[in-house]
Design a protein around this motif. Structure first.
Motif, PDB file in Angstrom:
ATOM      1  N   ALA A 293      76.302  19.931  81.928  1.00 55.62           N
ATOM      2  CA  ALA A 293      77.587  20.679  83.255  1.00 55.62           C
ATOM      3  C   ALA A 293      76.361  21.668  83.978  1.00 55.62           C
ATOM      4  CB  ALA A 293      78.680  21.902  82.565  1.00 55.62           C
ATOM      5  N   PHE A 294      76.456  22.184  85.172  1.00 56.49           N
ATOM      6  CA  PHE A 294      75.671  22.557  86.018  1.00 56.49           C
ATOM      7  C   PHE A 294      76.004  23.782  86.650  1.00 56.49           C
ATOM      8  CE2 PHE A 294      76.772  18.616  87.982  1.00 56.49           C
ATOM      9  CZ  PHE A 294      75.187  17.372  89.081  1.00 56.49           C
ATOM     10  N   PRO A 295      75.466  24.468  86.175  1.00 56.31           N
ATOM     11  CA  PRO A 295      75.353  25.753  86.372  1.00 56.31           C
ATOM     12  C   PRO A 295      76.400  26.419  87.350  1.00 56.31           C
ATOM     13  CG  PRO A 295      72.938  25.869  87.331  1.00 56.31           C
ATOM     14  CD  PRO A 295      73.948  24.404  86.217  1.00 56.31           C
ATOM     15  N   SER A 296      77.317  27.395  86.932  1.00 57.60           N
ATOM     16  CA  SER A 296      78.212  28.214  87.990  1.00 57.60           C
ATOM     17  C   SER A 296      77.236  28.872  89.109  1.00 57.60           C
ATOM     18  CB  SER A 296      78.627  29.324  87.718  1.00 57.60           C
ATOM     19  OG  SER A 296      79.014  29.984  88.868  1.00 57.60           O
ATOM     20  N   PRO A 297      77.548  28.631  90.805  1.00 56.17           N
ATOM     21  CA  PRO A 297      76.548  29.684  91.485  1.00 56.17           C
ATOM     22  C   PRO A 297      76.641  30.307  91.580  1.00 56.17           C
ATOM     23  CG  PRO A 297      78.340  27.456  92.575  1.00 56.17           C
ATOM     24  CD  PRO A 297      78.251  27.445  90.962  1.00 56.17           C
TER      25      PRO A 297
END
Length: 98
Positions: free
Chosen positions: A2-6
């Motif tokens: 998963a990508f880190p939350s902006p």
């Protein structure tokens, strides 16, 4: 993966009185008639600053002049300075909202 939350880029620390006034373990917090004052013992005493004094066991605030302390309308100078001990330089004055 998963990508880190902006949104994490916009998270800020919570503001507290301690963080705003930079209160440390060595800070002296004094309740006054109007609120609270914070004095720092490690700061350099310079002309124009307000300091917390201990004069014969009595705490008082004074403005620093050239070789004198100005307390309200009185001046502490000369031999009276022997009884005065600077506890710290006042860094913040917080008035109560009552």
């Amino acid at each position: 993966m998963a990508f880190p939350s902006p949104a994490l880029d916009y998270v800020e620390a919570r503001l507290t009185p301690e963080s705003i006034m930079k209160v440390t373990q060595s800070s002296i917090v004094i309740p006054t008639d109007e609120g609270y004052d914070v004095a720092e013992p490690g700061y350099k005493v310079t002309k124009g600053r307000t300091v917390l004094l201990d004069v014969n066991g009595k705490l008082m605030f004074a403005d620093v002049g050239y070789g004198v302390f100005k307390v309200n309308d009185a001046i502490i100078e000369s031999d009276a300075l022997d009884d005065a001990r600077v506890l710290g330089v006042v860094t913040f004055m917080v008035k109560s909202l009552d």
